[in-house]
Design a protein around this motif. Sequence first.
Motif, short mmCIF file in Angstrom:
data_model
loop_
_atom_site.label_atom_id
_atom_site.label_comp_id
_atom_site.label_asym_id
_atom_site.label_seq_id
_atom_site.Cartn_x
_atom_site.Cartn_y
_atom_site.Cartn_z
N ARG A 1 -8.54 -5.31 4.70
CA ARG A 1 -7.47 -5.49 5.69
C ARG A 1 -6.54 -4.28 5.61
O ARG A 1 -6.23 -3.80 4.51
N VAL A 2 -6.14 -3.79 6.77
CA VAL A 2 -5.23 -2.64 6.80
C VAL A 2 -3.82 -3.16 7.09
O VAL A 2 -3.60 -3.85 8.08
N LEU A 3 -2.89 -2.82 6.19
CA LEU A 3 -1.48 -3.18 6.42
C LEU A 3 -0.89 -2.16 7.38
O LEU A 3 -0.90 -0.96 7.09
N PRO A 4 -0.36 -2.63 8.54
CA PRO A 4 0.22 -1.65 9.47
C PRO A 4 1.33 -0.86 8.77
O PRO A 4 2.16 -1.44 8.07
N GLY A 5 1.30 0.45 8.92
CA GLY A 5 2.29 1.29 8.24
C GLY A 5 1.78 1.78 6.89
O GLY A 5 2.49 2.50 6.18
N ALA A 6 0.57 1.38 6.54
CA ALA A 6 0.00 1.83 5.25
C ALA A 6 -1.48 2.12 5.47
O ALA A 6 -2.32 1.73 4.66
N GLU A 7 -1.78 2.80 6.56
CA GLU A 7 -3.18 3.06 6.90
C GLU A 7 -3.78 4.04 5.89
O GLU A 7 -3.20 5.11 5.64
N PRO A 8 -4.92 3.69 5.31
CA PRO A 8 -5.55 4.61 4.35
C PRO A 8 -5.90 5.95 5.00
O PRO A 8 -6.32 5.98 6.16
N ASP A 9 -5.68 7.05 4.23
CA ASP A 9 -6.05 8.37 4.74
C ASP A 9 -7.17 8.98 3.90
O ASP A 9 -7.56 10.12 4.10
N GLY A 10 -7.64 8.22 2.90
CA GLY A 10 -8.74 8.70 2.07
C GLY A 10 -8.33 9.74 1.04
O GLY A 10 -9.14 10.15 0.22
N GLU A 11 -7.06 10.15 1.07
CA GLU A 11 -6.59 11.19 0.12
C GLU A 11 -5.60 10.61 -0.89
O GLU A 11 -5.81 10.67 -2.09
N ARG A 12 -4.54 10.06 -0.36
CA ARG A 12 -3.47 9.52 -1.22
C ARG A 12 -3.27 8.02 -1.00
O ARG A 12 -2.87 7.30 -1.89
N ILE A 13 -3.51 7.61 0.25
CA ILE A 13 -3.40 6.18 0.56
C ILE A 13 -4.84 5.69 0.72
O ILE A 13 -5.57 6.14 1.62
N LEU A 14 -5.24 4.82 -0.21
CA LEU A 14 -6.67 4.52 -0.33
C LEU A 14 -6.94 3.03 -0.14
O LEU A 14 -6.06 2.20 -0.40
N ASP A 15 -8.15 2.69 0.29
CA ASP A 15 -8.60 1.33 0.05
C ASP A 15 -9.66 1.41 -1.05
O ASP A 15 -10.01 2.50 -1.51
N TRP A 16 -10.18 0.24 -1.47
CA TRP A 16 -11.03 0.26 -2.67
C TRP A 16 -12.38 0.93 -2.42
O TRP A 16 -13.12 1.18 -3.35
N ARG A 17 -12.68 1.24 -1.16
CA ARG A 17 -13.94 1.93 -0.90
C ARG A 17 -13.78 3.45 -0.98
O ARG A 17 -14.76 4.18 -0.98
N ASP A 18 -12.50 3.92 -1.04
CA ASP A 18 -12.24 5.37 -1.08
C ASP A 18 -12.21 5.92 -2.51
O ASP A 18 -12.35 7.13 -2.71
N VAL A 19 -11.99 5.04 -3.49
CA VAL A 19 -11.61 5.56 -4.82
C VAL A 19 -12.70 6.40 -5.48
O VAL A 19 -12.40 7.29 -6.28
N TYR A 20 -13.95 6.13 -5.14
CA TYR A 20 -15.04 6.83 -5.84
C TYR A 20 -15.24 8.25 -5.30
O TYR A 20 -16.03 9.01 -5.84
N ASP A 21 -14.52 8.60 -4.23
CA ASP A 21 -14.63 9.94 -3.67
C ASP A 21 -13.45 10.83 -4.07
O ASP A 21 -13.36 11.98 -3.62
N LEU A 22 -12.56 10.30 -4.89
CA LEU A 22 -11.39 11.11 -5.29
C LEU A 22 -11.85 12.34 -6.07
O LEU A 22 -12.73 12.23 -6.93
N GLU A 23 -11.23 13.47 -5.77
CA GLU A 23 -11.64 14.69 -6.48
C GLU A 23 -10.84 14.91 -7.75
O GLU A 23 -11.24 15.65 -8.64
N GLU A 24 -9.68 14.27 -7.83
CA GLU A 24 -8.84 14.34 -9.04
C GLU A 24 -8.47 12.92 -9.43
O GLU A 24 -8.21 12.10 -8.54
N PRO A 25 -8.40 12.62 -10.72
CA PRO A 25 -7.93 11.28 -11.09
C PRO A 25 -6.46 11.11 -10.71
O PRO A 25 -5.70 12.09 -10.80
N PRO A 26 -6.05 9.93 -10.28
CA PRO A 26 -4.63 9.74 -9.93
C PRO A 26 -3.75 9.97 -11.16
O PRO A 26 -4.12 9.58 -12.26
N GLU A 27 -2.56 10.58 -10.91
CA GLU A 27 -1.62 10.74 -12.04
C GLU A 27 -0.88 9.44 -12.27
O GLU A 27 -0.51 9.09 -13.38
#
Length: 467
Positions: free
Chosen positions: A155-181
Amino acid sequence: MTRIVIIGGGPAGYEAALVAAQLGAQVTVIERDGIGGASVLTDCVPSKTLIAAAGAMTSVRDSAVLGVHGAELATVSLDLLSANQRVKNLAMAQSADIHARLEAEGVRIVAGQGRLADDEPGLAAHEVEILDDDGRVVDEIEGDVVLIATGADPRVLPGAEPDGERILDWRDVYDLEEPPEHLVVVGSGVTGAEFASGYLEAGIPVTLVSSRDRVLPGEDSDAAEVLEQVFQSRGGRLERGRAAGVRRTEKGISVDLTDGRSVEGSHALMTVGTVPNTAGLNLEQHGIQVAESGHVVVDRVSRTSVPGIYAAGDVTGVFQLASVAAMQGRIAMWHALGEAVAPIKLKTVAANVFTHPEIATVGVQEKTLDENVDVEAVRLPLATNARAKMGDIHDGFVKLFARRSTGVIVGGVVVAPGASELVLPIALAVTKGLTVDDLAQTFAIYPSLSGSITEAGRRLMGADDLA
Ligand SMILES: Cc1cc2nc3c(=O)[nH]c(=O)nc-3n(C[C@H](O)[C@H](O)[C@H](O)COP(=O)(O)OP(=O)(O)OC[C@H]3O[C@@H](n4cnc5c(N)ncnc54)[C@H](O)[C@@H]3O)c2cc1C
Ligand SMILES: NC(=O)c1ccc[n+]([C@@H]2O[C@H](COP(=O)([O-])OP(=O)(O)OC[C@H]3O[C@@H](n4cnc5c(N)ncnc54)[C@H](O)[C@@H]3O)[C@@H](O)[C@H]2O)c1
């Protein structure tokens, strides 16, 4: 030969296909992303693989107290990028295995997007169109029976749309190029709790934004309390509040809460629920009843409101679990192909939250005890179990629920490392109507965590009415 068309190749779809093929039907599965569905490719299998890697870190973290030296947490780290690659490889391999199994059973697999396409309602057979990625109809097939098994998306929360870079859903996390700080997980249902626990165990600072008084609002409240304690004792931050939106900032993201506060981090992981995949299926035109939540309404043998059209899995919203999806799919085929079939029994479903510690549940739970006045409960903390002491396990417990009048076991909770494995005897007891005597008289290994389960049976034997 009965022609079965299955739209969606996740656990609901592929397990249904295997049953239908075994019963001699001609089976086609239409799948747009890959066999195994979201369960195998993006949701269940990947998250549990990541959590397995994080669990290895936990073992290291917990080993110093056992006398193991040289592996202190500060000296080890998880290479998250390699772990992500392993996750993706494993998911693809699992998908390929299921694909091969289906083909070996004679199931036809068609890549594309399926949709219902009957010319008029009430026909004995149903048309299904197949669309390519550009939305063009490339084929049409007829089925005597259609199974809708299209799953659900984040589900996408309006105002928090995933961008695949910093705002993620659980399907994006495996494509991160750096681990989150610093990861901010928004939503403390099962998905949020699992990722928050997993990333924290992996050594990443995590804040969990929980809109409820307690994380995991759907679970046993004692279990949720243990989880919160462990999470916080390991440095996890819990922020009570409801996210209104997520903004990109210079340093990362800011989660803005509805009460005006905000939570800063490097990445936000949105885990605010799912929506059923029904768009574009032409359900309304075919008169298929859909609930207000958007889920396809089914009965306990997976029939929709239209004869010959069944639905199974997350698209129905009935317990969103891979095991339940698979069972609904199998039941649909047994029913459609004239086999003797028992309606699905939701009271016997076992579920597990893969946090640290894990939380496994089956059957009647405490929050419904008022309706079950005849039920007696016992709770045994693991801290007094000899095996738990040996492994330095302090957090966790076993809870058992049994009918006062008959001693029949109706439910249980296990909070422990490996609870997903430990819960099976309770699940078996609930499914088969075994009694506390049956459990109490079963030999458990000494010393073992499962010894607490048989001990819980003995404690309930002592309850007045159960003796
Ligand atoms: C992060 C996460 C972790 C989870 N972990 C667990 C777990 O540990 N254990 C557990 O039991 N459950 C778990 N679940 C739940 C589990 O993943 C789901 O219950 C399960 O995937 C449901 O299976 P399904 O077959 O209904 O749908 P899916 O697995 O979603 O498969 C449906 C497939 O249909 C495809 N599709 C959709 N529309 C069309 C169309 N029109 N034409 C063709 N194809 C289409 C989709 O692309 C998808 O591939 C988890 C869920 C999440 C989000
Ligand atoms: N181990 C497993 O079997 C497993 C793992 C993951 C998911 N699942 C299943 O998948 C389904 C979906 O789970 P889920 O956790 O993704 O969804 P969910 O709907 O269960 O939980 C979402 C949570 O997000 C919260 N939320 C919603 N909007 C919010 C906001 N604006 N700010 C903060 N919080 C907000 C909700 O209150 C809720 O607690 C469930 O049925 C779950 O059981 C199973």
